[in-house]
Design an enzyme around this catalytic site. Structure first.
Site, PDB file in Angstrom:
ATOM      1  N   LYS A  78       0.914  -1.077   0.025  1.00  0.00           N
ATOM      2  CA  LYS A  78       0.019  -0.148   0.090  1.00  0.00           C
ATOM      3  C   LYS A  78       0.711   1.056  -0.057  1.00  0.00           C
ATOM      4  CE  LYS A  78      -4.523   0.706  -0.128  1.00  0.00           C
ATOM      5  NZ  LYS A  78      -5.381   0.108  -0.992  1.00  0.00           N
ATOM      6  N   GLY A 184     -20.143   6.760  -2.884  1.00  0.00           N
ATOM      7  CA  GLY A 184     -18.832   7.157  -3.896  1.00  0.00           C
ATOM      8  C   GLY A 184     -18.872   6.167  -5.131  1.00  0.00           C
ATOM      9  N   VAL A 186     -17.967   3.225  -5.363  1.00  0.00           N
ATOM     10  CA  VAL A 186     -18.350   1.517  -5.291  1.00  0.00           C
ATOM     11  C   VAL A 186     -20.032   1.944  -4.744  1.00  0.00           C
ATOM     12  CG1 VAL A 186     -18.066  -0.451  -4.192  1.00  0.00           C
ATOM     13  CG2 VAL A 186     -16.317   0.949  -4.951  1.00  0.00           C
TER      14      VAL A 186
HETATM   15  P1  NAD Z   1     -15.099   7.141  -3.030  1.00  0.00           P
HETATM   16  O1  NAD Z   1     -14.016   8.065  -2.362  1.00  0.00           O
HETATM   17  O2  NAD Z   1     -15.534   7.199  -4.285  1.00  0.00           O
HETATM   18  O3  NAD Z   1     -16.371   7.048  -2.108  1.00  0.00           O
HETATM   19  C1  NAD Z   1     -16.458   7.247  -0.699  1.00  0.00           C
HETATM   20  C2  NAD Z   1     -17.583   7.790  -0.223  1.00  0.00           C
HETATM   21  O4  NAD Z   1     -17.708   8.019   1.024  1.00  0.00           O
HETATM   22  C3  NAD Z   1     -17.354   9.514  -0.689  1.00  0.00           C
HETATM   23  O5  NAD Z   1     -18.734   9.731  -1.299  1.00  0.00           O
HETATM   24  C4  NAD Z   1     -17.229   9.978   0.646  1.00  0.00           C
HETATM   25  O6  NAD Z   1     -18.143  11.523   0.681  1.00  0.00           O
HETATM   26  C5  NAD Z   1     -18.197   9.199   1.528  1.00  0.00           C
HETATM   27  N1  NAD Z   1     -17.593   9.486   2.887  1.00  0.00           N
HETATM   28  C6  NAD Z   1     -16.661   9.744   3.506  1.00  0.00           C
HETATM   29  N2  NAD Z   1     -16.634   9.572   4.827  1.00  0.00           N
HETATM   30  C7  NAD Z   1     -17.562   9.226   5.362  1.00  0.00           C
HETATM   31  C8  NAD Z   1     -18.335   9.127   6.494  1.00  0.00           C
HETATM   32  N3  NAD Z   1     -17.752   9.118   7.635  1.00  0.00           N
HETATM   33  N4  NAD Z   1     -19.643   8.640   6.358  1.00  0.00           N
HETATM   34  C9  NAD Z   1     -20.393   8.708   4.992  1.00  0.00           C
HETATM   35  N5  NAD Z   1     -20.013   8.841   4.004  1.00  0.00           N
HETATM   36  C10 NAD Z   1     -18.586   8.869   4.135  1.00  0.00           C
HETATM   37  O7  NAD Z   1     -14.260   5.745  -2.713  1.00  0.00           O
HETATM   38  P2  NAD Z   1     -14.806   4.424  -3.272  1.00  0.00           P
HETATM   39  O8  NAD Z   1     -13.872   3.878  -4.264  1.00  0.00           O
HETATM   40  O9  NAD Z   1     -16.262   4.234  -3.452  1.00  0.00           O
HETATM   41  O10 NAD Z   1     -14.445   3.331  -2.267  1.00  0.00           O
HETATM   42  C11 NAD Z   1     -14.922   3.266  -0.907  1.00  0.00           C
HETATM   43  C12 NAD Z   1     -14.336   2.395  -0.106  1.00  0.00           C
HETATM   44  O11 NAD Z   1     -14.276   0.888  -0.633  1.00  0.00           O
HETATM   45  C13 NAD Z   1     -12.844   2.811   0.546  1.00  0.00           C
HETATM   46  O12 NAD Z   1     -12.882   2.386   1.671  1.00  0.00           O
HETATM   47  C14 NAD Z   1     -12.174   1.997  -0.487  1.00  0.00           C
HETATM   48  O13 NAD Z   1     -10.922   1.719   0.178  1.00  0.00           O
HETATM   49  C15 NAD Z   1     -12.828   0.630  -0.796  1.00  0.00           C
HETATM   50  N6  NAD Z   1     -12.490   0.078  -1.861  1.00  0.00           N
HETATM   51  C16 NAD Z   1     -12.605   0.514  -3.049  1.00  0.00           C
HETATM   52  C17 NAD Z   1     -12.325  -0.180  -4.205  1.00  0.00           C
HETATM   53  C18 NAD Z   1     -12.533   0.479  -5.617  1.00  0.00           C
HETATM   54  O14 NAD Z   1     -12.326  -0.103  -6.539  1.00  0.00           O
HETATM   55  N7  NAD Z   1     -12.857   1.785  -5.552  1.00  0.00           N
HETATM   56  C19 NAD Z   1     -11.737  -1.223  -4.011  1.00  0.00           C
HETATM   57  C20 NAD Z   1     -11.638  -2.011  -2.908  1.00  0.00           C
HETATM   58  C21 NAD Z   1     -11.980  -1.187  -1.637  1.00  0.00           C
END
Ligand code: NAD
Length: 354
Positions: A78, A184, A186
Site C-alpha cells: 500500500k 462514492g 462503489v
Molecule cells: P469514494 O471516495 O469514491 O467514495 C467514498 C464515499 O464515502 C464518498 O462519497 C465520501 O463522501 C463518503 N464518505 C466519506 N466519509 C464518510 C462518512 N464518515 N460517512 C459517510 N460517507 C462518507 O471511494 P470508493 O472508491 O467508492 O471506495 C469506498 C471504500 O471501498 C473505500 O474504503 C475504499 O478503500 C474501498 N475499496 C474501494 C475499491 C474500488 O475499486 N474503488 C476497491 C476495494 C475497496
C-alpha cells in the site's frame, strides 16, 4: 506518540519526504511470498503523520489476505501520500508529489506495483508511470484498464448475494431493507443495483451533493450515524474504514454487514463483538476483491474481461464456503476467511480452490 501502530510483520516499510513536493510518501510491502505486492496509493489528510504510516501497514496486510483469498499470485502492499487535514494537492504540486511517489515505488525494484485508491485516480497514475514502470490501472487512452470501481461493485454484489443466502436463506433482495453508507464510486454503483433489484434503500454520505442520487433512486436519505445504526436487513459500508468498533457495534440494528470499505473492523477483536450480537459480517478483504482481481487480470496479466463472472464468481464461492464453515465450527467469518487466505499463502497463493 498517540498512535498505536499495527503489528510490524511486513517485509518493508519506507517513508521518504519527496524531494520535489516536500510531502511524506510512504510504501508498506507486507508480503511478496506469492508474487509482487499489489495495492493502491491513497492521498489523504492525517492529523498525525503516523496515522498515514499505520494506514499503509494495516492496508498492505489486508491486501496480502485479499489477494490470497481471491487466488491471485500476488502479495499485499500500500502507498500513501500524507497531507495535513484539508490540505489541497493540485496542479504542479500534485504532479511533483506523484513523481516523488513514483521514485519511491521505482526504488523497490518491482516488489510493489501501485494503482489508484482513496484520493487518487487513474489520471494520477499517468504521472506516477512517468517515474516507474510499476504503476497500473492507467486510463484506457494510456492503454490501461482504468478505475476498478465497477468490478469492485460487481464483486460486492456477489458478496451481498452470498451474505443474504447465508443469513436469510435467499439472495432475492427485492423488498429487503438495506442501508448504504457512502455513495462514492462503489457505494453509488451498488445502491443503483440494489434499487434496480427492488431493495428498500436507506443511504447516507458526508457529501450533501449525493442527496441527488438518493432522490433519483427513491432512497431515504439520513445522516451517517443514523445509516450505520439503521434497523435494516443489511448494512453496506462503502466509506472509510474503522466503522465497526466498540462504540458502534453495541448500537447496530442490522442483521448482516457486507461492504466495500477496507478495514471495516477497528481491530480484529471486533469480529467477535459483531458475532456475539448475532450479526453476520462478510470479511471486507473477501467481499471487495473485485477491483484487484480486475486490475491484476487486465493490467498486470494483460488478460481479457469479456466474461466478468469467470473472474468474480470466486468472491461468492469464497463467502459461501466461509459462512458454511463458520456456522459448522462456531467460529467467526473473519477466522475462517483468514484461515482460507493463510492456506493459500502457504501454497504461494497460486489459486488453490479456484
Ligand atoms: P469514494 O471516495 O469514491 O467514495 C467514498 C464515499 O464515502 C464518498 O462519497 C465520501 O463522501 C463518503 N464518505 C466519506 N466519509 C464518510 C462518512 N464518515 N460517512 C459517510 N460517507 C462518507 O471511494 P470508493 O472508491 O467508492 O471506495 C469506498 C471504500 O471501498 C473505500 O474504503 C475504499 O478503500 C474501498 N475499496 C474501494 C475499491 C474500488 O475499486 N474503488 C476497491 C476495494 C475497496
Amino acid at each position: 506518540m498517540s498512535t498505536r501502530l499495527s503489528p510490524l510483520d511486513h517485509e518493508r516499510l519506507i517513508a521518504r519526504r519527496g524531494a520535489r513536493s516536500g510531502l511524506l510518501c510512504i510504501v508498506a510491502v507486507h508480503s511478496t511470498a506469492a508474487g509482487f505486492a499489489c495495492g493502491g496509493m491513497r492521498i489523504l489528510g492525517y492529523e498525525d503523520r503516523w496515522q498515514g504510516v499505520d494506514d499503509a501497514l494495516r492496508l498492505s496486510r489486508g491486501m496480502t489476505y485479499k489477494c490470497a483469498a481471491a487466488g491471485l499470485a500476488h502479495g499485499g502492499g500500500k502507498g500513501v501520500i500524507a497531507l495535513a487535514p484539508g490540505e489541497p494537492l493540485e496542479g504542479e504540486r500534485r504532479i511533483a508529489a506523484l513523481h516523488d511517489f513514483g521514485d519511491l515505488v521505482e526504488s523497490l525494484d518491482g516488489a510493489y506495483g501501485t494503482s489508484a485508491d482513496v484520493g487518487s485516480s487513474a489520471e494520477d497514475m499517468v504521472h506516477v508511470r512517468e517515474r516507474t514502470r510499476h504503476a497500473y490501472s492507467l486510463p484506457a487512452r494510456h492503454g490501461g484498464g482504468g478505475e476498478p470501481s465497477a468490478p469492485t461493485a460487481a464483486g460486492l454484489e456477489r458478496a451481498l448475494d452470498a451474505t443474504c443466502r447465508a443469513r436469510f436463506a435467499s439472495d432475492d433482495v427485492g423488498g429487503r431493507t438495506v442501508a448504504v453508507l457512502g455513495l462514492g464510486q462503489v457505494g453509488g454503483r451498488i445502491a443503483r443495483r440494489l434499487a434496480a433489484r427492488g431493495a428498500a434503500l436507506t443511504v447516507s454520505d458526508v457529501d450533501p451533493a449525493k442527496q441527488a442520487l438518493a432522490a433519483e433512486l427513491g432512497a431515504t436519505w439520513v445522516d451517517p450515524d443514523t445509516a450505520l445504526t439503521a434497523d435494516v436487513d443489511v448494512l453496506v459500508p462503502c466509506a472509510l474504514g474503522g466503522v465497526l468498533n466498540e462504540d458502534s457495534v453495541p448500537r447496530l440494528r442490522c442483521r448482516a454487514i457486507v461492504g466495500a470499505a477496507n478495514n471495516q473492523l477497528a481491530h480484529d477483536g471486533v469480529a467477535d463483538l459483531v458475532h456475539a450480537r448475532g450479526i453476520l459480517w462478510a470479511p471486507d478483504f473477501v467481499a471487495n476483491a473485485g477491483g484487484v482481481i480486475y486490475a491484476v487480470t487486465v493490467d498486470v496479466d494483460g488478460g481479457s474481461w469479456h466474461d466478468p463472472g469467470a473472474h468474480l464468481d470466486v468472491i461468492g464461492e469464497n463467502l459461501d464456503a466461509i459462512f458454511t464453515r463458520a456456522a459448522a465450527e462456531g467460529t467467526t467469518p473473519l477466522h475462517e476467511a483468514m484461515a482460507l487466505a493463510e492456506a493459500r499463502i502457504a501454497g504461494h497463493g497460486a489459486g488453490a480452490g479456484r
